[in-house]
Design a protein around this motif. Sequence first.
Motif, PDB file in Angstrom:
ATOM      1  N   VAL A  50      34.413 -11.061 -14.509  1.00  0.00           N
ATOM      2  CA  VAL A  50      33.623 -11.870 -15.435  1.00  0.00           C
ATOM      3  C   VAL A  50      33.131 -13.124 -14.728  1.00  0.00           C
ATOM      4  O   VAL A  50      31.949 -13.490 -14.826  1.00  0.00           O
ATOM      5  N   PHE A  51      34.019 -13.797 -14.008  1.00  0.00           N
ATOM      6  CA  PHE A  51      33.621 -14.990 -13.259  1.00  0.00           C
ATOM      7  C   PHE A  51      32.526 -14.656 -12.248  1.00  0.00           C
ATOM      8  O   PHE A  51      31.552 -15.394 -12.087  1.00  0.00           O
ATOM      9  N   ALA A  52      32.701 -13.544 -11.543  1.00  0.00           N
ATOM     10  CA  ALA A  52      31.718 -13.154 -10.533  1.00  0.00           C
ATOM     11  C   ALA A  52      30.353 -12.881 -11.164  1.00  0.00           C
ATOM     12  O   ALA A  52      29.309 -13.242 -10.616  1.00  0.00           O
ATOM     13  N   THR A  53      30.355 -12.246 -12.320  1.00  0.00           N
ATOM     14  CA  THR A  53      29.098 -11.960 -13.018  1.00  0.00           C
ATOM     15  C   THR A  53      28.420 -13.250 -13.459  1.00  0.00           C
ATOM     16  O   THR A  53      27.200 -13.415 -13.321  1.00  0.00           O
ATOM     17  N   VAL A  54      29.192 -14.199 -13.989  1.00  0.00           N
ATOM     18  CA  VAL A  54      28.635 -15.499 -14.389  1.00  0.00           C
ATOM     19  C   VAL A  54      28.012 -16.193 -13.189  1.00  0.00           C
ATOM     20  O   VAL A  54      26.905 -16.742 -13.271  1.00  0.00           O
ATOM     21  N   ALA A  55      28.714 -16.164 -12.061  1.00  0.00           N
ATOM     22  CA  ALA A  55      28.179 -16.801 -10.858  1.00  0.00           C
ATOM     23  C   ALA A  55      26.884 -16.131 -10.409  1.00  0.00           C
ATOM     24  O   ALA A  55      25.895 -16.811 -10.098  1.00  0.00           O
ATOM     25  N   GLU A  56      26.879 -14.809 -10.367  1.00  0.00           N
ATOM     26  CA  GLU A  56      25.703 -14.073  -9.909  1.00  0.00           C
ATOM     27  C   GLU A  56      24.495 -14.335 -10.806  1.00  0.00           C
ATOM     28  O   GLU A  56      23.361 -14.466 -10.331  1.00  0.00           O
ATOM     29  N   GLN A  57      24.715 -14.445 -12.092  1.00  0.00           N
ATOM     30  CA  GLN A  57      23.616 -14.637 -13.037  1.00  0.00           C
ATOM     31  C   GLN A  57      23.101 -16.068 -13.051  1.00  0.00           C
ATOM     32  O   GLN A  57      21.924 -16.304 -13.332  1.00  0.00           O
ATOM     33  N   THR A  58      23.968 -17.040 -12.751  1.00  0.00           N
ATOM     34  CA  THR A  58      23.612 -18.437 -12.963  1.00  0.00           C
ATOM     35  C   THR A  58      23.137 -19.156 -11.706  1.00  0.00           C
ATOM     36  O   THR A  58      22.246 -20.010 -11.777  1.00  0.00           O
ATOM     37  N   PHE A  59      23.701 -18.839 -10.556  1.00  0.00           N
ATOM     38  CA  PHE A  59      23.352 -19.588  -9.345  1.00  0.00           C
ATOM     39  C   PHE A  59      21.852 -19.594  -9.030  1.00  0.00           C
ATOM     40  O   PHE A  59      21.335 -20.610  -8.555  1.00  0.00           O
ATOM     41  N   PRO A  60      21.091 -18.524  -9.277  1.00  0.00           N
ATOM     42  CA  PRO A  60      19.642 -18.606  -9.006  1.00  0.00           C
ATOM     43  C   PRO A  60      18.915 -19.644  -9.854  1.00  0.00           C
ATOM     44  O   PRO A  60      17.786 -20.021  -9.526  1.00  0.00           O
ATOM     45  N   SER A  61      19.534 -20.109 -10.934  1.00  0.00           N
ATOM     46  CA  SER A  61      18.908 -21.099 -11.810  1.00  0.00           C
ATOM     47  C   SER A  61      19.326 -22.528 -11.485  1.00  0.00           C
ATOM     48  O   SER A  61      18.803 -23.472 -12.068  1.00  0.00           O
ATOM     49  N   VAL A  62      20.277 -22.683 -10.573  1.00  0.00           N
ATOM     50  CA  VAL A  62      20.837 -23.996 -10.268  1.00  0.00           C
ATOM     51  C   VAL A  62      20.245 -24.530  -8.978  1.00  0.00           C
ATOM     52  O   VAL A  62      20.054 -23.787  -8.012  1.00  0.00           O
ATOM     53  N   ALA A  63      19.922 -25.822  -8.971  1.00  0.00           N
ATOM     54  CA  ALA A  63      19.270 -26.448  -7.824  1.00  0.00           C
ATOM     55  C   ALA A  63      20.060 -27.671  -7.382  1.00  0.00           C
ATOM     56  O   ALA A  63      20.827 -28.256  -8.151  1.00  0.00           O
ATOM     57  N   GLY A  64      19.853 -28.034  -6.134  1.00  0.00           N
ATOM     58  CA  GLY A  64      20.361 -29.303  -5.627  1.00  0.00           C
ATOM     59  C   GLY A  64      19.253 -30.336  -5.664  1.00  0.00           C
ATOM     60  O   GLY A  64      18.090 -30.008  -5.418  1.00  0.00           O
ATOM     61  N   ILE A  65      19.580 -31.567  -5.988  1.00  0.00           N
ATOM     62  CA  ILE A  65      18.555 -32.608  -6.020  1.00  0.00           C
ATOM     63  C   ILE A  65      18.999 -33.800  -5.171  1.00  0.00           C
ATOM     64  O   ILE A  65      20.188 -34.136  -5.107  1.00  0.00           O
ATOM     65  N   SER A  66      18.026 -34.415  -4.507  1.00  0.00           N
ATOM     66  CA  SER A  66      18.236 -35.643  -3.752  1.00  0.00           C
ATOM     67  C   SER A  66      17.188 -36.647  -4.194  1.00  0.00           C
ATOM     68  O   SER A  66      16.011 -36.308  -4.315  1.00  0.00           O
ATOM     69  N   ALA A  67      17.626 -37.874  -4.457  1.00  0.00           N
ATOM     70  CA  ALA A  67      16.723 -38.933  -4.906  1.00  0.00           C
ATOM     71  C   ALA A  67      16.620 -39.994  -3.822  1.00  0.00           C
ATOM     72  O   ALA A  67      17.626 -40.372  -3.205  1.00  0.00           O
TER      73      ALA A  67
END
Length: 370
Positions: A50-67
Amino acid sequence: MSSFRCSSYARLVLVGVFVFGSGCGAADETDPLPATDASGLQAALDLQEVFATVAEQTFPSVAGISAYRSAPGKVADKRDLGWREASRDGHPGFDRIGQGSAFVVSDEGFLLTAHSLLRDVKTGRMADRIEVELGDERLEGRLVGAEPSINLAVLKVEHRGAFQPVTIGDSNSAAVGHWAIAIGDPPGPGTVFATGSISAVPERECYQEQRSATLLRSSAQVPAGAVGGPLLNIYGEVIGISLPQQFRGWSDFALPMELAMTLYEPLLVRESIRSPWIGVSVQTRGSVRPLEGLLIDDVFDPSPASRADIRVGDVLLYLGPDKVATVGDFQRWLYLNGIGATVEIKIWREFEISKRTITIEERPASAKMR
Protein backbone atom coordinates in the motif's frame (compact mmCIF):
# COMPACT_ATOMS: atom_id res chain seq x y z
CA MET A 1 5.88 -3.63 -7.04
CA SER A 2 9.34 -5.20 -6.60
CA SER A 3 10.81 -2.22 -8.46
CA PHE A 4 9.89 -0.12 -5.41
CA ARG A 5 12.63 -1.84 -3.42
CA CYS A 6 15.44 -1.96 -5.94
CA SER A 7 15.06 0.58 -8.73
CA SER A 8 12.99 3.73 -9.07
CA TYR A 9 12.62 4.30 -5.32
CA ALA A 10 16.09 3.21 -4.24
CA ARG A 11 16.80 6.76 -3.01
CA LEU A 12 13.57 6.98 -1.03
CA VAL A 13 13.87 8.06 2.59
CA LEU A 14 11.10 6.49 4.68
CA VAL A 15 10.67 7.95 8.15
CA GLY A 16 8.25 6.59 10.72
CA VAL A 17 7.05 3.02 10.70
CA PHE A 18 9.85 1.70 8.49
CA VAL A 19 13.29 3.13 7.68
CA PHE A 20 15.13 2.27 4.47
CA GLY A 21 18.63 3.30 3.43
CA SER A 22 19.85 3.79 -0.10
CA GLY A 23 20.48 0.10 -0.68
CA CYS A 24 18.12 -2.81 -1.40
CA GLY A 25 17.14 -5.67 0.80
CA ALA A 26 14.57 -8.43 1.15
CA ALA A 27 13.50 -10.87 3.80
CA ASP A 28 15.11 -14.33 3.73
CA GLU A 29 12.28 -16.29 2.24
CA THR A 30 14.06 -19.63 2.84
CA ASP A 31 13.61 -19.49 6.62
CA PRO A 32 10.37 -21.17 7.66
CA LEU A 33 8.15 -19.20 10.02
CA PRO A 34 5.47 -20.35 12.42
CA ALA A 35 1.95 -19.80 11.13
CA THR A 36 1.33 -16.88 13.47
CA ASP A 37 4.56 -15.18 12.39
CA ALA A 38 3.78 -15.84 8.72
CA SER A 39 0.37 -14.16 9.00
CA GLY A 40 1.96 -11.16 10.69
CA LEU A 41 4.58 -10.93 7.96
CA GLN A 42 1.90 -11.10 5.28
CA ALA A 43 0.01 -8.23 6.93
CA ALA A 44 3.23 -6.21 6.99
CA LEU A 45 3.94 -7.02 3.34
CA ASP A 46 0.40 -6.01 2.38
CA LEU A 47 0.85 -2.68 4.15
CA GLN A 48 4.23 -2.25 2.47
CA GLU A 49 2.57 -2.65 -0.92
CA VAL A 50 0.00 0.00 0.00
CA PHE A 51 2.81 2.41 0.89
CA ALA A 52 4.62 1.58 -2.34
CA THR A 53 1.48 2.22 -4.39
CA VAL A 54 0.91 5.58 -2.67
CA ALA A 55 4.50 6.56 -3.41
CA GLU A 56 4.30 5.47 -7.05
CA GLN A 57 1.06 7.37 -7.62
CA THR A 58 2.02 10.57 -5.81
CA PHE A 59 5.69 11.30 -6.49
CA PRO A 60 5.09 12.40 -10.13
CA SER A 61 2.86 15.18 -8.74
CA VAL A 62 5.37 16.44 -6.17
CA ALA A 63 7.98 19.08 -6.97
CA GLY A 64 10.96 20.68 -5.31
CA ILE A 65 11.02 24.46 -5.09
CA SER A 66 13.83 26.96 -4.53
CA ALA A 67 13.22 30.65 -3.86
CA TYR A 68 15.80 33.34 -4.63
CA ARG A 69 16.33 37.01 -3.92
CA SER A 70 18.33 39.15 -6.31
CA ALA A 71 21.82 39.94 -5.04
CA PRO A 72 23.38 42.17 -7.76
CA GLY A 73 27.08 42.68 -7.49
CA LYS A 74 27.59 39.74 -5.19
CA VAL A 75 30.96 38.11 -5.87
CA ALA A 76 31.99 34.72 -4.62
CA ASP A 77 34.76 34.72 -2.03
CA LYS A 78 37.90 33.83 -3.95
CA ARG A 79 39.41 32.31 -0.80
CA ASP A 80 36.68 29.66 -0.88
CA LEU A 81 38.14 26.88 -2.98
CA GLY A 82 35.29 24.45 -2.43
CA TRP A 83 32.01 24.03 -4.25
CA ARG A 84 30.05 27.23 -4.58
CA GLU A 85 26.31 27.67 -4.24
CA ALA A 86 26.05 29.41 -7.62
CA SER A 87 27.66 26.50 -9.43
CA ARG A 88 25.16 24.09 -7.90
CA ASP A 89 22.05 26.19 -8.41
CA GLY A 90 23.04 27.83 -11.67
CA HIS A 91 21.78 31.24 -10.46
CA PRO A 92 24.76 33.55 -9.97
CA GLY A 93 23.67 36.94 -8.71
CA PHE A 94 20.90 35.45 -6.57
CA ASP A 95 20.75 34.32 -2.96
CA ARG A 96 18.63 31.32 -2.12
CA ILE A 97 16.21 32.26 0.67
CA GLY A 98 14.13 29.11 0.91
CA GLN A 99 13.53 25.64 -0.41
CA GLY A 100 11.09 22.83 0.12
CA SER A 101 8.34 21.00 -1.74
CA ALA A 102 5.09 21.69 -3.60
CA PHE A 103 2.50 19.60 -5.44
CA VAL A 104 0.40 19.86 -8.59
CA VAL A 105 -3.34 20.38 -8.11
CA SER A 106 -4.56 21.03 -11.68
CA ASP A 107 -3.98 20.06 -15.30
CA GLU A 108 -3.12 23.73 -16.01
CA GLY A 109 0.06 23.60 -13.92
CA PHE A 110 -1.01 25.18 -10.63
CA LEU A 111 0.77 24.02 -7.50
CA LEU A 112 0.25 24.54 -3.78
CA THR A 113 3.01 25.06 -1.24
CA ALA A 114 3.85 26.93 1.97
CA HIS A 115 4.06 30.71 1.55
CA SER A 116 6.90 31.03 4.08
CA LEU A 117 9.24 29.11 1.75
CA LEU A 118 9.06 32.04 -0.68
CA ARG A 119 9.82 34.83 1.80
CA ASP A 120 13.16 36.04 3.15
CA VAL A 121 12.90 35.52 6.91
CA LYS A 122 15.42 38.31 7.55
CA THR A 123 13.81 41.06 5.48
CA GLY A 124 10.27 39.77 4.93
CA ARG A 125 10.67 40.36 1.17
CA MET A 126 9.25 37.91 -1.32
CA ALA A 127 11.37 35.93 -3.75
CA ASP A 128 12.41 37.51 -7.05
CA ARG A 129 12.76 34.12 -8.67
CA ILE A 130 11.17 30.72 -8.03
CA GLU A 131 12.55 27.53 -9.51
CA VAL A 132 10.42 24.39 -9.60
CA GLU A 133 11.95 20.94 -10.12
CA LEU A 134 9.23 18.68 -11.49
CA GLY A 135 10.47 15.30 -12.62
CA ASP A 136 13.60 15.86 -14.70
CA GLU A 137 12.74 19.47 -15.57
CA ARG A 138 13.70 22.76 -13.96
CA LEU A 139 10.86 25.21 -14.51
CA GLU A 140 10.36 28.90 -13.81
CA GLY A 141 7.59 29.29 -11.25
CA ARG A 142 5.26 32.28 -10.89
CA LEU A 143 3.62 33.23 -7.60
CA VAL A 144 -0.08 33.55 -8.47
CA GLY A 145 -1.50 34.32 -5.04
CA ALA A 146 -0.95 33.70 -1.36
CA GLU A 147 -2.58 33.91 2.04
CA PRO A 148 0.30 34.64 4.43
CA SER A 149 -1.77 34.27 7.59
CA ILE A 150 -2.34 30.56 6.98
CA ASN A 151 0.94 29.99 5.10
CA LEU A 152 -0.61 29.08 1.73
CA ALA A 153 0.76 29.94 -1.73
CA VAL A 154 -0.34 29.11 -5.28
CA LEU A 155 2.32 28.75 -7.99
CA LYS A 156 2.05 28.38 -11.76
CA VAL A 157 4.52 26.67 -14.09
CA GLU A 158 4.64 25.87 -17.80
CA HIS A 159 5.60 22.33 -18.67
CA ARG A 160 6.23 20.50 -21.95
CA GLY A 161 4.33 17.40 -20.94
CA ALA A 162 1.05 16.68 -19.22
CA PHE A 163 0.67 17.46 -15.55
CA GLN A 164 -0.37 14.77 -13.10
CA PRO A 165 -2.45 16.40 -10.34
CA VAL A 166 -2.82 14.82 -6.93
CA THR A 167 -6.14 13.44 -5.76
CA ILE A 168 -7.71 15.77 -3.21
CA GLY A 169 -9.20 14.01 -0.19
CA ASP A 170 -11.65 15.05 2.49
CA SER A 171 -9.63 16.50 5.35
CA ASN A 172 -12.79 16.62 7.48
CA SER A 173 -12.88 12.83 7.47
CA ALA A 174 -9.40 12.56 9.06
CA ALA A 175 -9.58 11.14 12.57
CA VAL A 176 -7.07 10.58 15.34
CA GLY A 177 -5.36 7.25 14.71
CA HIS A 178 -5.79 7.29 10.91
CA TRP A 179 -2.68 6.81 8.81
CA ALA A 180 -0.82 9.97 7.74
CA ILE A 181 1.81 9.94 4.99
CA ALA A 182 3.94 13.00 4.26
CA ILE A 183 5.73 13.15 0.90
CA GLY A 184 8.30 15.62 -0.30
CA ASP A 185 10.75 16.06 -3.15
CA PRO A 186 13.21 18.77 -2.11
CA PRO A 187 15.49 20.24 -4.81
CA GLY A 188 18.32 17.94 -5.79
CA PRO A 189 18.56 14.16 -5.38
CA GLY A 190 16.52 12.33 -2.79
CA THR A 191 12.87 12.15 -1.83
CA VAL A 192 11.00 11.94 1.47
CA PHE A 193 8.28 9.50 2.48
CA ALA A 194 7.32 9.85 6.16
CA THR A 195 4.63 7.76 7.79
CA GLY A 196 2.73 8.22 11.01
CA SER A 197 -0.81 8.74 12.20
CA ILE A 198 -3.17 11.66 12.75
CA SER A 199 -2.65 12.85 16.33
CA ALA A 200 -5.00 15.88 16.36
CA VAL A 201 -7.72 17.26 14.11
CA PRO A 202 -8.78 20.92 13.77
CA GLU A 203 -10.80 22.25 16.68
CA ARG A 204 -12.04 25.25 14.71
CA GLU A 205 -12.85 25.97 11.09
CA CYS A 206 -11.56 29.52 10.83
CA TYR A 207 -8.01 30.82 10.96
CA GLN A 208 -8.95 34.36 11.91
CA GLU A 209 -7.51 34.35 15.42
CA GLN A 210 -6.28 30.99 16.74
CA ARG A 211 -4.37 29.49 13.84
CA SER A 212 -3.04 26.36 15.55
CA ALA A 213 -6.61 25.26 16.30
CA THR A 214 -7.34 25.05 12.57
CA LEU A 215 -4.47 22.68 11.68
CA LEU A 216 -4.09 18.94 11.40
CA ARG A 217 -1.34 17.35 13.43
CA SER A 218 0.35 14.02 12.81
CA SER A 219 3.18 11.89 14.16
CA ALA A 220 4.83 11.87 10.72
CA GLN A 221 8.05 13.78 11.36
CA VAL A 222 8.58 15.84 8.21
CA PRO A 223 12.10 17.14 7.46
CA ALA A 224 12.52 20.71 6.22
CA GLY A 225 12.89 19.64 2.59
CA ALA A 226 9.40 18.13 2.58
CA VAL A 227 7.66 21.21 4.02
CA GLY A 228 5.09 22.46 1.52
CA GLY A 229 4.49 18.94 0.26
CA PRO A 230 1.31 16.88 0.62
CA LEU A 231 0.06 15.02 3.67
CA LEU A 232 -1.87 11.94 2.49
CA ASN A 233 -4.29 9.45 3.90
CA ILE A 234 -3.84 5.70 3.38
CA TYR A 235 -5.70 5.93 0.05
CA GLY A 236 -3.11 8.35 -1.35
CA GLU A 237 -5.51 11.33 -1.20
CA VAL A 238 -4.13 14.68 -0.09
CA ILE A 239 -5.67 15.86 3.17
CA GLY A 240 -3.16 18.58 4.09
CA ILE A 241 -0.06 20.64 3.28
CA SER A 242 2.96 20.13 5.54
CA LEU A 243 3.89 23.38 7.28
CA PRO A 244 7.16 24.50 8.88
CA GLN A 245 7.35 25.08 12.60
CA GLN A 246 9.48 27.82 14.10
CA PHE A 247 12.45 26.79 16.26
CA ARG A 248 12.10 23.15 15.27
CA GLY A 249 13.90 21.01 12.75
CA TRP A 250 10.81 18.93 11.94
CA SER A 251 7.20 19.66 11.17
CA ASP A 252 4.15 17.79 12.37
CA PHE A 253 1.48 20.36 11.46
CA ALA A 254 -0.47 20.49 8.21
CA LEU A 255 -2.94 22.94 6.69
CA PRO A 256 -6.20 21.03 6.03
CA MET A 257 -7.07 20.77 2.34
CA GLU A 258 -10.62 21.93 2.98
CA LEU A 259 -9.26 25.34 4.01
CA ALA A 260 -6.60 25.38 1.28
CA MET A 261 -9.07 24.58 -1.50
CA THR A 262 -11.64 27.05 -0.13
CA LEU A 263 -9.10 29.80 -0.81
CA TYR A 264 -7.53 28.27 -3.93
CA GLU A 265 -10.12 29.53 -6.42
CA PRO A 266 -10.36 33.05 -4.92
CA LEU A 267 -6.57 33.36 -5.00
CA LEU A 268 -6.58 32.42 -8.69
CA VAL A 269 -9.15 35.13 -9.34
CA ARG A 270 -7.67 37.91 -7.19
CA GLU A 271 -3.96 37.06 -7.67
CA SER A 272 -3.21 38.73 -4.34
CA ILE A 273 -0.51 37.98 -1.78
CA ARG A 274 -2.07 40.13 0.97
CA SER A 275 -4.48 39.02 3.68
CA PRO A 276 -7.93 40.66 3.55
CA TRP A 277 -9.75 41.06 6.84
CA ILE A 278 -12.49 42.95 8.64
CA GLY A 279 -11.21 42.25 12.14
CA VAL A 280 -13.46 39.45 13.40
CA SER A 281 -13.08 35.84 14.43
CA VAL A 282 -16.03 33.67 13.45
CA GLN A 283 -17.22 30.14 14.06
CA THR A 284 -20.10 27.99 12.96
CA ARG A 285 -23.13 28.60 15.11
CA GLY A 286 -25.78 26.56 13.38
CA SER A 287 -29.21 27.89 12.62
CA VAL A 288 -30.61 31.07 14.13
CA ARG A 289 -34.32 30.34 13.74
CA PRO A 290 -35.32 30.99 11.04
CA LEU A 291 -31.85 32.26 9.97
CA GLU A 292 -28.42 30.76 9.49
CA GLY A 293 -25.14 32.55 10.04
CA LEU A 294 -21.75 32.66 11.77
CA LEU A 295 -21.16 33.61 15.37
CA ILE A 296 -18.70 36.49 15.81
CA ASP A 297 -16.74 35.30 18.83
CA ASP A 298 -14.03 37.99 18.88
CA VAL A 299 -13.49 41.48 17.47
CA PHE A 300 -10.10 43.14 17.03
CA ASP A 301 -9.85 46.81 17.99
CA PRO A 302 -9.11 48.90 16.01
CA SER A 303 -10.48 47.27 12.86
CA PRO A 304 -13.17 47.81 10.22
CA ALA A 305 -15.51 45.70 12.35
CA SER A 306 -14.97 47.63 15.58
CA ARG A 307 -15.46 50.95 13.77
CA ALA A 308 -18.76 49.63 12.38
CA ASP A 309 -19.94 48.66 15.89
CA ILE A 310 -19.71 44.92 15.28
CA ARG A 311 -19.75 43.15 18.64
CA VAL A 312 -18.91 39.77 20.11
CA GLY A 313 -22.06 37.67 20.02
CA ASP A 314 -23.42 39.16 16.80
CA VAL A 315 -24.32 36.69 14.07
CA LEU A 316 -23.01 37.47 10.59
CA LEU A 317 -25.63 36.68 7.94
CA TYR A 318 -24.44 38.34 4.71
CA LEU A 319 -21.19 39.74 3.35
CA GLY A 320 -22.28 41.98 0.50
CA PRO A 321 -25.08 40.24 -1.43
CA ASP A 322 -23.76 36.80 -0.48
CA LYS A 323 -25.01 34.61 2.34
CA VAL A 324 -22.43 33.32 4.82
CA ALA A 325 -23.89 30.12 6.22
CA THR A 326 -20.48 28.47 6.65
CA VAL A 327 -16.94 29.52 7.49
CA GLY A 328 -15.98 28.58 3.93
CA ASP A 329 -18.57 31.04 2.61
CA PHE A 330 -17.11 33.82 4.76
CA GLN A 331 -13.56 33.16 3.60
CA ARG A 332 -14.54 32.84 -0.07
CA TRP A 333 -16.54 36.07 -0.25
CA LEU A 334 -13.97 37.98 1.80
CA TYR A 335 -11.23 37.10 -0.69
CA LEU A 336 -13.33 37.53 -3.81
CA ASN A 337 -14.42 41.02 -2.71
CA GLY A 338 -10.80 41.82 -1.87
CA ILE A 339 -8.88 44.52 -0.05
CA GLY A 340 -10.33 47.99 -0.60
CA ALA A 341 -13.85 46.82 -1.39
CA THR A 342 -16.68 48.50 0.52
CA VAL A 343 -19.52 46.09 1.23
CA GLU A 344 -22.76 46.03 3.16
CA ILE A 345 -23.05 43.34 5.78
CA LYS A 346 -26.07 42.06 7.66
CA ILE A 347 -25.93 40.95 11.27
CA TRP A 348 -28.41 39.47 13.73
CA ARG A 349 -28.39 41.02 17.21
CA GLU A 350 -31.04 40.75 19.90
CA PHE A 351 -33.63 39.26 17.53
CA GLU A 352 -33.19 42.01 14.95
CA ILE A 353 -31.41 42.23 11.60
CA SER A 354 -29.31 45.34 11.04
CA LYS A 355 -26.99 46.51 8.29
CA ARG A 356 -23.47 47.92 8.41
CA THR A 357 -21.20 49.32 5.72
CA ILE A 358 -17.64 48.12 6.01
CA THR A 359 -14.42 48.41 4.00
CA ILE A 360 -12.19 45.33 3.73
CA GLU A 361 -8.61 46.13 4.71
CA GLU A 362 -5.27 44.33 4.71
CA ARG A 363 -4.62 42.43 7.90
CA PRO A 364 -2.21 44.54 10.00
CA ALA A 365 1.00 43.09 11.43
CA SER A 366 -0.29 43.89 14.91
CA ALA A 367 -3.16 41.39 14.51
CA LYS A 368 -1.06 38.35 15.24
CA MET A 369 -2.59 34.91 15.45
CA ARG A 370 -1.83 32.43 18.18
